[in-house]
Design a protein around this motif. Sequence first.
Motif, short mmCIF file in Angstrom:
data_model
loop_
_atom_site.label_atom_id
_atom_site.label_comp_id
_atom_site.label_asym_id
_atom_site.label_seq_id
_atom_site.Cartn_x
_atom_site.Cartn_y
_atom_site.Cartn_z
N ILE B 122 28.04 52.69 35.75
CA ILE B 122 29.30 51.95 35.74
C ILE B 122 29.38 51.19 37.05
CG2 ILE B 122 31.81 52.12 35.68
CD1 ILE B 122 31.55 54.73 34.16
N ALA B 123 29.60 49.90 36.97
CA ALA B 123 29.55 49.12 38.20
C ALA B 123 30.64 48.08 38.32
CB ALA B 123 28.19 48.43 38.31
N ALA B 124 31.14 47.93 39.54
CA ALA B 124 31.97 46.78 39.91
C ALA B 124 31.18 46.08 41.00
CB ALA B 124 33.33 47.24 40.42
N ALA B 125 30.74 44.89 40.70
CA ALA B 125 29.80 44.21 41.60
C ALA B 125 30.44 43.77 42.91
CB ALA B 125 29.20 43.00 40.88
N THR B 126 29.62 43.26 43.81
CA THR B 126 30.17 42.75 45.07
C THR B 126 30.92 41.45 44.78
OG1 THR B 126 28.47 41.18 45.78
CG2 THR B 126 28.02 43.51 46.14
N LEU B 127 31.65 41.04 45.77
CA LEU B 127 32.42 39.81 45.69
C LEU B 127 31.50 38.61 45.47
CD1 LEU B 127 35.35 40.03 46.04
CD2 LEU B 127 35.13 39.53 48.46
N HIS B 128 30.27 38.74 45.95
CA HIS B 128 29.39 37.57 45.97
C HIS B 128 28.30 37.61 44.91
CE1 HIS B 128 30.66 39.02 49.98
NE2 HIS B 128 31.28 37.85 49.96
N THR B 129 28.33 38.65 44.09
CA THR B 129 27.29 38.74 43.08
C THR B 129 27.53 37.72 41.97
OG1 THR B 129 27.11 41.11 43.50
CG2 THR B 129 26.12 40.28 41.47
N LEU B 191 35.74 31.81 44.71
CA LEU B 191 35.78 31.49 43.28
C LEU B 191 34.52 31.89 42.52
CD1 LEU B 191 37.70 28.11 43.22
CD2 LEU B 191 38.55 30.44 42.97
N GLU B 192 33.47 32.25 43.24
CA GLU B 192 32.28 32.75 42.53
C GLU B 192 32.63 34.04 41.83
OE1 GLU B 192 32.50 31.58 45.97
OE2 GLU B 192 31.12 33.22 46.51
N CYS B 193 33.63 34.72 42.36
CA CYS B 193 33.97 36.01 41.79
C CYS B 193 34.88 35.82 40.58
CB CYS B 193 34.65 36.89 42.84
SG CYS B 193 34.96 38.55 42.27
N TYR B 194 34.45 36.45 39.52
CA TYR B 194 35.15 36.37 38.24
C TYR B 194 36.66 36.46 38.39
CZ TYR B 194 36.32 37.44 33.42
OH TYR B 194 36.87 37.42 32.17
N LEU B 195 37.08 37.51 39.08
CA LEU B 195 38.50 37.79 39.24
C LEU B 195 39.28 36.58 39.72
CD1 LEU B 195 38.28 41.00 41.40
CD2 LEU B 195 38.49 40.81 38.93
N TYR B 196 38.82 36.08 40.85
CA TYR B 196 39.58 35.04 41.53
C TYR B 196 39.50 33.72 40.78
CZ TYR B 196 39.41 38.68 44.98
OH TYR B 196 39.51 39.88 45.61
N LYS B 197 38.35 33.50 40.19
CA LYS B 197 38.18 32.29 39.40
C LYS B 197 39.26 32.21 38.31
CE LYS B 197 34.74 30.14 36.36
NZ LYS B 197 33.33 30.22 35.96
N TYR B 198 39.41 33.30 37.58
CA TYR B 198 40.34 33.25 36.46
C TYR B 198 41.80 33.37 36.88
CZ TYR B 198 36.49 32.68 33.36
OH TYR B 198 35.39 32.14 32.75
N ARG B 199 42.03 34.10 37.97
CA ARG B 199 43.42 34.14 38.47
C ARG B 199 43.85 32.74 38.87
NH1 ARG B 199 42.81 39.85 41.91
NH2 ARG B 199 42.17 41.00 40.03
#
Lengths: 340, 340
Positions: B122-129, B191-199
């Motif tokens: 189970i993984a939550a990747a790095t901010l930059h992955t 914005l490379e990070c999924y989270l921030y991109k979509y927020r």
Amino acid sequence: MQNLTIVEIARKLKVSTATVSRALNGSSQVKEATRKKIIDFARDTGYSINSVASNLRSNKSKIVGLIVPKISMNFHSEVITIIQNELYKFGYNIIILQSNDSHELEQHAVDTLSSLRVAAVIAAATLHTTDFSHFDIFLKKEIPVIFYDRIPDYPFGGIHISGDDFQGGYGATKHLLDVGCKNILHISGPLECYLYKYRSKGYKAALENHGITFRKENMYCHELTHENAWNTLVKAFNQDPTIDGIFTANDTSAIAALEFCKSKNIDVPKQVKIIGYSNDKRTSIASPSLSTVEQFPAEFGKRCVELLMQQLSHEESGTAVGVKTDNYVIPVSVIRRMST
Amino acid sequence: MQNLTIVEIARKLKVSTATVSRALNGSSQVKEATRKKIIDFARDTGYSINSVASNLRSNKSKIVGLIVPKISMNFHSEVITIIQNELYKFGYNIIILQSNDSHELEQHAVDTLSSLRVAAVIAAATLHTTDFSHFDIFLKKEIPVIFYDRIPDYPFGGIHISGDDFQGGYGATKHLLDVGCKNILHISGPLECYLYKYRSKGYKAALENHGITFRKENMYCHELTHENAWNTLVKAFNQDPTIDGIFTANDTSAIAALEFCKSKNIDVPKQVKIIGYSNDKRTSIASPSLSTVEQFPAEFGKRCVELLMQQLSHEESGTAVGVKTDNYVIPVSVIRRMST
DNA sequence: ATGAAAGCGCTAACAG
DNA sequence: CTGTTAGCGCTTTCAT
């Protein structure tokens, strides 16, 4: 995809498995050319050593077992983060088990780590653990055990690392006295727990040293949830509205106290001063910001690993003389903020 | 003390190791008397199964590997707590590795888990992955992988569980608009990070739906530390003092915004309204309390385990058809507090 | 510098 | 219902 084994590597490269094993483990007695051939092949084919087999055969592992009440507790999560990062430097990994402050789960965690044949154990016991004998199994097998924070309050094997809870309780109480409190309420956790026992001893000692007689109506002991603390505050202020200082043995209770005072229009810090314990992140955000006692979780973590590696390296070099028993105390520091 | 093995038990009890193994593993085909004899003996002598040997032989383990940025992050620590408690019900344990948001450490964590032959990841990747190919190794070996929160933003194997970041960004922004903001600053992560991109996409969409043109001067992207956020706020308010709403993509930045406003005597919520993201424990303590977006970490944790066990049980029953790929979205919910 | 061989503790056919 | 046997993949003497 099937996992590649050293047997297959050996066959392909026409060497023995022993040589492959040596090369992969950086043994100095492998010809440079052979080593390169093996390493390159392993890399290119994506070989990944089977640690399970390796651990079984060599009867050692690079995994340290952790038992903690709950990793979402601020203090513990900080300690664990440090432990893991420090251990990483030595190539060790951690496996974390939570007891949820349940004795049964703690027992189960001990069994699990024992079966897993971890190299060492780091534990913060449950709130209610007074008998630590279930940890005996590690000591018998000469597996190093380090207790931190929630340590045994009686002679028991292993290394004990605690904050200076007496000084913390003393310092917090003295601070309240210094800023003028005369009638200090102490909300403590269960006294079976080392932490709370000594924090409350510090509280009493500070009172006495300032010529104030300890009154048992001013001290409440129970699990330190927000709700429990609130109920205690209602009861305590009903009984004695002249309380002018509150020392809580954790920060959740201090926050409860602050909210309680707000709800009763009691001015903090004018009428009542509050100090908590642990320097939870929330305390600096609260308004007024809450005074508290800093425990330096990073120090706990570093100390744990430092002492662990000491033992582990002794063991490796065969210098081991049973499991070391020792006590270490991490100093604490009162942080004054707006609530006092 | 030497570890007792089933060979020794077998010898003492004059049965075969197979029988001992069966009895200890609760096989139904052992005579009750034999079983009792063995179980009792094992208990009395403190036998503890060697999971390492068992795992090697059976080529399976009850350990799930976790890779997270940092366990002391509030959101992750809550998710992990749930994951562990849920997994416990199925007899699984977790081994946690932190990437510290470093790509190199993440890669190393993958290698470690691969060597350890964990049952699943189970993984939550790095901010930059942005490139997740280092996780391929698990998929190739048909080891189930579940990404949560920090998921790949392109088709990639495994199961993806994310919060509804678009709706979160949309909802937060819409909320600010609804309470009268006209000029909303958005402090986002990379914005490379999924989270921030979509927020941030949600932020833009909400503006547009309310007839407000997105202005890129109103959006800043960087790692969301307190310090970075503070610097951004200084810059942004220098450039445009008419900002009347702030939407930050995490709560640390929202707290920074609140402190910034206090320091500049900007009244919150009168002059500027603030909303953060994640419902960090600190947000409800702040004063005024901060509005934020609840992500339901417990849902993440439960979902992870639920989907994992589904796959693992399929595998066990031989129904496996490669590693499952799927996306799940956990709804979010705007929490209104005093800052808006 | 390399290979042969034994075996860590356990499980899982297979046979009876 | 129980025993025999053959390894899982690796490390580690002991030879050479």
